[in-house]
Design a protein around this motif. Sequence first.
Motif, PDB file in Angstrom:
ATOM      1  N   THR A  45       5.872 -15.391 -16.581  1.00 31.05           N
ATOM      2  CA  THR A  45       5.509 -16.080 -15.340  1.00 31.05           C
ATOM      3  C   THR A  45       4.241 -15.500 -14.735  1.00 31.05           C
ATOM      4  O   THR A  45       3.694 -16.032 -13.792  1.00 31.05           O
ATOM      5  CB  THR A  45       6.632 -15.924 -14.295  1.00 31.05           C
ATOM      6  OG1 THR A  45       6.924 -14.525 -14.164  1.00 31.05           O
ATOM      7  CG2 THR A  45       7.885 -16.652 -14.722  1.00 31.05           C
ATOM      8  N   ASN A  46       3.809 -14.398 -15.284  1.00 32.92           N
ATOM      9  CA  ASN A  46       2.672 -13.722 -14.674  1.00 32.92           C
ATOM     10  C   ASN A  46       1.375 -14.065 -15.389  1.00 32.92           C
ATOM     11  O   ASN A  46       0.422 -13.303 -15.347  1.00 32.92           O
ATOM     12  CB  ASN A  46       2.925 -12.208 -14.686  1.00 32.92           C
ATOM     13  CG  ASN A  46       2.267 -11.525 -13.513  1.00 32.92           C
ATOM     14  OD1 ASN A  46       1.471 -12.145 -12.802  1.00 32.92           O
ATOM     15  ND2 ASN A  46       2.568 -10.269 -13.327  1.00 32.92           N
ATOM     16  N   ASP A  47       1.373 -15.210 -16.094  1.00 36.70           N
ATOM     17  CA  ASP A  47       0.153 -15.641 -16.768  1.00 36.70           C
ATOM     18  C   ASP A  47      -0.255 -14.671 -17.893  1.00 36.70           C
ATOM     19  O   ASP A  47      -1.402 -14.671 -18.305  1.00 36.70           O
ATOM     20  CB  ASP A  47      -0.999 -15.741 -15.756  1.00 36.70           C
ATOM     21  CG  ASP A  47      -1.811 -17.006 -15.999  1.00 36.70           C
ATOM     22  OD1 ASP A  47      -2.819 -17.183 -15.329  1.00 36.70           O
ATOM     23  OD2 ASP A  47      -1.415 -17.782 -16.896  1.00 36.70           O
ATOM     24  N   PRO A  49      -3.600  -3.570  -9.051  1.00 40.33           N
ATOM     25  CA  PRO A  49      -3.018  -4.891  -8.786  1.00 40.33           C
ATOM     26  C   PRO A  49      -2.996  -5.781 -10.039  1.00 40.33           C
ATOM     27  O   PRO A  49      -3.592  -5.444 -11.052  1.00 40.33           O
ATOM     28  CB  PRO A  49      -3.959  -5.479  -7.719  1.00 40.33           C
ATOM     29  CG  PRO A  49      -5.238  -4.746  -7.869  1.00 40.33           C
ATOM     30  CD  PRO A  49      -4.935  -3.402  -8.463  1.00 40.33           C
ATOM     31  N   ASP A  50      -2.290  -6.896  -9.937  1.00 42.21           N
ATOM     32  CA  ASP A  50      -2.246  -7.888 -11.021  1.00 42.21           C
ATOM     33  C   ASP A  50      -3.595  -8.603 -11.068  1.00 42.21           C
ATOM     34  O   ASP A  50      -3.743  -9.732 -10.592  1.00 42.21           O
ATOM     35  CB  ASP A  50      -1.136  -8.917 -10.739  1.00 42.21           C
ATOM     36  CG  ASP A  50       0.249  -8.301 -10.818  1.00 42.21           C
ATOM     37  OD1 ASP A  50       0.632  -7.846 -11.899  1.00 42.21           O
ATOM     38  OD2 ASP A  50       0.942  -8.280  -9.782  1.00 42.21           O
ATOM     39  N   ASP A  51      -4.578  -7.952 -11.635  1.00 39.79           N
ATOM     40  CA  ASP A  51      -5.924  -8.512 -11.635  1.00 39.79           C
ATOM     41  C   ASP A  51      -6.579  -8.211 -12.982  1.00 39.79           C
ATOM     42  O   ASP A  51      -6.676  -7.035 -13.370  1.00 39.79           O
ATOM     43  CB  ASP A  51      -6.726  -7.877 -10.493  1.00 39.79           C
ATOM     44  CG  ASP A  51      -8.177  -8.312 -10.503  1.00 39.79           C
ATOM     45  OD1 ASP A  51      -8.468  -9.377  -9.935  1.00 39.79           O
ATOM     46  OD2 ASP A  51      -9.002  -7.589 -11.111  1.00 39.79           O
ATOM     47  N   GLY A  69       4.098  -3.339 -16.639  1.00 40.51           N
ATOM     48  CA  GLY A  69       3.958  -4.503 -15.771  1.00 40.51           C
ATOM     49  C   GLY A  69       3.041  -5.579 -16.325  1.00 40.51           C
ATOM     50  O   GLY A  69       2.263  -5.351 -17.251  1.00 40.51           O
ATOM     51  N   GLY A  70       3.206  -6.745 -15.761  1.00 38.46           N
ATOM     52  CA  GLY A  70       2.329  -7.857 -16.117  1.00 38.46           C
ATOM     53  C   GLY A  70       2.558  -8.440 -17.493  1.00 38.46           C
ATOM     54  O   GLY A  70       1.690  -9.101 -18.049  1.00 38.46           O
ATOM     55  N   LEU A  71       3.746  -8.179 -18.051  1.00 41.54           N
ATOM     56  CA  LEU A  71       4.024  -8.736 -19.379  1.00 41.54           C
ATOM     57  C   LEU A  71       4.894  -9.987 -19.298  1.00 41.54           C
ATOM     58  O   LEU A  71       5.087 -10.673 -20.291  1.00 41.54           O
ATOM     59  CB  LEU A  71       4.730  -7.705 -20.265  1.00 41.54           C
ATOM     60  CG  LEU A  71       3.880  -6.563 -20.817  1.00 41.54           C
ATOM     61  CD1 LEU A  71       4.719  -5.689 -21.738  1.00 41.54           C
ATOM     62  CD2 LEU A  71       2.670  -7.094 -21.558  1.00 41.54           C
ATOM     63  N   THR A 112       0.320   1.664 -13.855  1.00 37.48           N
ATOM     64  CA  THR A 112       1.295   0.661 -13.421  1.00 37.48           C
ATOM     65  C   THR A 112       0.548  -0.529 -12.845  1.00 37.48           C
ATOM     66  O   THR A 112      -0.343  -0.373 -12.004  1.00 37.48           O
ATOM     67  CB  THR A 112       2.263   1.226 -12.357  1.00 37.48           C
ATOM     68  OG1 THR A 112       1.509   1.912 -11.351  1.00 37.48           O
ATOM     69  CG2 THR A 112       3.239   2.208 -12.967  1.00 37.48           C
ATOM     70  N   ILE A 113       0.910  -1.696 -13.338  1.00 36.20           N
ATOM     71  CA  ILE A 113       0.267  -2.931 -12.882  1.00 36.20           C
ATOM     72  C   ILE A 113       1.247  -3.693 -11.997  1.00 36.20           C
ATOM     73  O   ILE A 113       2.397  -3.918 -12.387  1.00 36.20           O
ATOM     74  CB  ILE A 113      -0.146  -3.800 -14.091  1.00 36.20           C
ATOM     75  CG1 ILE A 113      -1.125  -3.024 -14.983  1.00 36.20           C
ATOM     76  CG2 ILE A 113      -0.749  -5.119 -13.621  1.00 36.20           C
ATOM     77  CD1 ILE A 113      -1.373  -3.678 -16.325  1.00 36.20           C
ATOM     78  N   GLY A 114       0.826  -4.078 -10.831  1.00 40.73           N
ATOM     79  CA  GLY A 114       1.681  -4.852  -9.929  1.00 40.73           C
ATOM     80  C   GLY A 114       1.155  -4.783  -8.505  1.00 40.73           C
ATOM     81  O   GLY A 114       1.147  -3.705  -7.917  1.00 40.73           O
ATOM     82  N   SER A 115       0.740  -5.917  -7.972  1.00 38.27           N
ATOM     83  CA  SER A 115       0.208  -5.934  -6.607  1.00 38.27           C
ATOM     84  C   SER A 115       1.265  -5.468  -5.612  1.00 38.27           C
ATOM     85  O   SER A 115       0.947  -4.856  -4.594  1.00 38.27           O
ATOM     86  CB  SER A 115      -0.259  -7.349  -6.241  1.00 38.27           C
ATOM     87  OG  SER A 115      -1.273  -7.749  -7.132  1.00 38.27           O
ATOM     88  N   GLU A 116       2.552  -5.740  -5.944  1.00 37.41           N
ATOM     89  CA  GLU A 116       3.643  -5.357  -5.023  1.00 37.41           C
ATOM     90  C   GLU A 116       3.740  -3.840  -4.853  1.00 37.41           C
ATOM     91  O   GLU A 116       4.193  -3.348  -3.838  1.00 37.41           O
ATOM     92  CB  GLU A 116       4.976  -5.962  -5.502  1.00 37.41           C
ATOM     93  CG  GLU A 116       5.622  -5.295  -6.718  1.00 37.41           C
ATOM     94  CD  GLU A 116       5.063  -5.756  -8.068  1.00 37.41           C
ATOM     95  OE1 GLU A 116       3.998  -6.414  -8.083  1.00 37.41           O
ATOM     96  OE2 GLU A 116       5.681  -5.439  -9.100  1.00 37.41           O
ATOM     97  N   LEU A 117       3.282  -3.100  -5.886  1.00 38.21           N
ATOM     98  CA  LEU A 117       3.342  -1.633  -5.810  1.00 38.21           C
ATOM     99  C   LEU A 117       2.337  -1.096  -4.799  1.00 38.21           C
ATOM    100  O   LEU A 117       2.545  -0.067  -4.169  1.00 38.21           O
ATOM    101  CB  LEU A 117       3.051  -1.009  -7.175  1.00 38.21           C
ATOM    102  CG  LEU A 117       3.952  -1.447  -8.332  1.00 38.21           C
ATOM    103  CD1 LEU A 117       3.383  -0.965  -9.652  1.00 38.21           C
ATOM    104  CD2 LEU A 117       5.366  -0.925  -8.120  1.00 38.21           C
TER     105      LEU A 117
HETATM  106 MG    MG Z   1       4.308  -7.325 -12.244  1.00 34.34          MG
END
Ligand code: MG
Length: 408
Positions: free
Chosen positions: A72-74, A43-45, A67-69, A7-12
């Motif tokens: 807006t997430n570059d 994280p989103d990295d 995640g990260g698709l 799972t990708i997401g800094s919020e997680l």
């Molecule tokens: Mg995300």
Amino acid sequence: MTIEFITIGSELLAGLTLNTNTFFVGEKLADVGLTLDRQIAIPDDHDAIVSTIQESLTRADWIIVSGGLGPTNDDITKKALARVFNRQLVFHDDILAMLKERYTRSGRPINPHLETQAVQPSGADFIPNDVGTAVGIVLQEGGRTLVAVPGVPREMRPMIANYIVPRIAEAARVQSGSLMWSTTGWPESRLYDALQQLIADNPQVTVAFLPSELGVRLRFTASGPDRAHTLAHFAEVARPVIADALYAERDVGLEKVVADLLISDNRTVAVAESCTGGLIAKRLTDVPGSSAYMLAGFVTYSNEAKVRDLGVPASLIEAHGAVSEPVAKAMAEGAIARTGANISIAATGIAGPGGGTAEKPVGLVWLALSRRNGSTDSREIRLMGDRELIRVRASQAALTMLLAALQT
Ligand code: MG
Ligand code: ATP
């Protein structure tokens, strides 16, 4: 079959969002008998995504990434995927056409992000997204499959449930085989002791013990090209070792096995019950088509009812008590006399929590089985558990006795 979920997401990681996607994927895989081997939140990295996927590719047959698709997430996940799989990010006309068509159909203005969503790694397959604009991405290489889905739970769930898990389940079926056996009467520990040596001698077979209050189901799994032969061999050696507990070489209730035998032998049954309160009759009539074999069930809870409805001699109850071998036998014989059934089963016992004595404790149950124009057998059992469990287990023991009689 090794399956990992990233799972990708800094919020997680920051404690802002609960990682419900992992829960959902685990749940859907469990539905088809599979489990995740590893789940990783990152994280989103870009670099973290690249190195984590590369590492997973050294272990897993299936890698799911969420995640990260989003545009807006570059497009961070797409860039990382292109890097790991050495693909170009190219414009896919068909994806843009599909997205535009959806917008036009719903009468919404075309979103400027749509063009970005049509840029995808070359040589990938795509999973449609009926809820949002980010399609799922499927990349295969060297026998390993990676699927990337959006992080938004509402968007990823249908992709996981309808597309990804069915494909993994299908691949797992091709790779491995399994057998499911149904046993009753032996606790898990006794089955384990009996099978221990076979399990040690056959490391290519994985054995799962799946207990319930009615018994233990056993699942034997093997993989590889020889799996069918491996499982057949294991079944052959395991069968005699647990024969007394094994009642079916499939996942099935005891009442169904009893019903099939009654039907194939063209025989009828009647039931006389006290402590089980109709549970045996209930289970025998749970099976569709039960009218072919089930004649009657007597729930004779009081002494008077045992005398009146089954013809149990009052003197017998007086002399031995309602929970006794002679009364159980008289109940079974009475059920035959009153119905003309080929075979009958009776149960009388103390389900508790009150009513037990030192001589007749809670959990004591007398079972009796009678044959028309034949003999009557009896069996004393001592059960543990609360009232509900004692009643359920008494019904199971009664059906076990019935099955044994039908098999001889
Ligand atoms: Mg995300
Ligand atoms: P997308 O997730 O659509 O590919 P994105 O990652 O750029 O794009 P975000 O804005 O980061 O989108 O996340 C979308 C929403 O989904 C956010 O509310 C986020 O908290 C939620 N989300 C992402 N991953 C998970 C997860 N593993 N479990 C639960 N919610 C998640």
